[in-house]
Design a protein around this motif. Structure first.
Motif, PDB file in Angstrom:
ATOM      1  N   ASP A  12       0.875  -1.168   0.000  1.00 25.74           N
ATOM      2  CA  ASP A  12       0.000   0.000   0.000  1.00 25.74           C
ATOM      3  C   ASP A  12       0.918   1.226   0.000  1.00 25.74           C
ATOM      4  N   PRO A  14       0.664   4.575  -0.441  1.00 23.98           N
ATOM      5  CA  PRO A  14       0.420   5.746   0.414  1.00 23.98           C
ATOM      6  C   PRO A  14       0.744   5.474   1.887  1.00 23.98           C
ATOM      7  N   LYS A  15       0.340   4.313   2.382  1.00 30.77           N
ATOM      8  CA  LYS A  15       0.637   3.947   3.770  1.00 30.77           C
ATOM      9  C   LYS A  15       2.142   3.747   3.949  1.00 30.77           C
ATOM     10  N   LYS A  18       3.780   7.132   4.118  1.00 33.10           N
ATOM     11  CA  LYS A  18       3.441   7.809   5.375  1.00 33.10           C
ATOM     12  C   LYS A  18       4.301   7.258   6.522  1.00 33.10           C
ATOM     13  N   GLU A  19       4.452   5.938   6.586  1.00 32.17           N
ATOM     14  CA  GLU A  19       5.281   5.324   7.627  1.00 32.17           C
ATOM     15  C   GLU A  19       6.756   5.676   7.438  1.00 32.17           C
TER      16      GLU A  19
END
Length: 166
Positions: A12, A14-15, A18-19
């Motif tokens: 994923d 986007p996730k 972000k992480e």
């Protein structure tokens, strides 16, 4: 320094970014050379299917090799030459699906097939570029571009930069 050193899932995007951005924020120090070393290591650890990641810094109107992860690399790149020099001259991210089709591509590692280069612009001046190579075609897409540009923004804002690199 806060670092989990766990592999972040790339499924994923986007996730994933972000992480990765959160982890990048957590490892920043004030010194630029420490941050370049750690960010290049962080990206090499977590980005799948890459063979080189590092920074070139602007010095005397050319890009000089700085912190990186991967095989030894080209040490000097003129502005406007190759993918890195083009990103530095145009001040725009270069997303290259096939490096063999990029006019004037500079071969540092013959295994590299695709590349993304993001200019590092701080307070209106070019500091250098973030360069990432992959041994497969079409490795990087717009989601990678967006996520990596955000990581460079975090790096640029969270670092004390010298007036000029000596």
């Amino acid at each position: 320094m806060q670092s989990t050193h766990a592999q972040i899932s790339y499924q994923d995007k986007p996730k994933f970014y972000k992480e990765l951005q959160s982890e990048a924020s957590g490892i920043l120090e004030k010194e630029w050379f420490v941050n370049l070393a750690n960010i290049s290591a962080l990206l090499k650890q977590h980005l799948p299917d890459i063979n080189w990641v590092g920074f070139y810094l602007l010095h005397n109107n050319e890009l000089l090799l700085s912190s990186f992860q991967g095989l030894p690399a080209c040490t000097r790149i003129a502005l406007g030459k190759g993918v890195c020099g083009t990103a530095g001259k145009t001040l725009q991210t270069q997303l290259v699906a096939n490096v063999d089709e990029f006019p004037g591509h500079i071969v540092c590692d013959a295994a590299s097939k695709s590349e993304i280069v993001i200019p590092l612009i701080h307070e209106g001046r070019l500091l250098g570029v973030l360069d990432i190579d992959a041994p497969i075609l079409n490795r990087f897409d717009e989601e990678d571009k967006k996520g990596l540009e955000e990581i460079t923004r975090i790096l640029l804002q969270g670092t004390q930069w010298p007036e000029k690199f000596a």
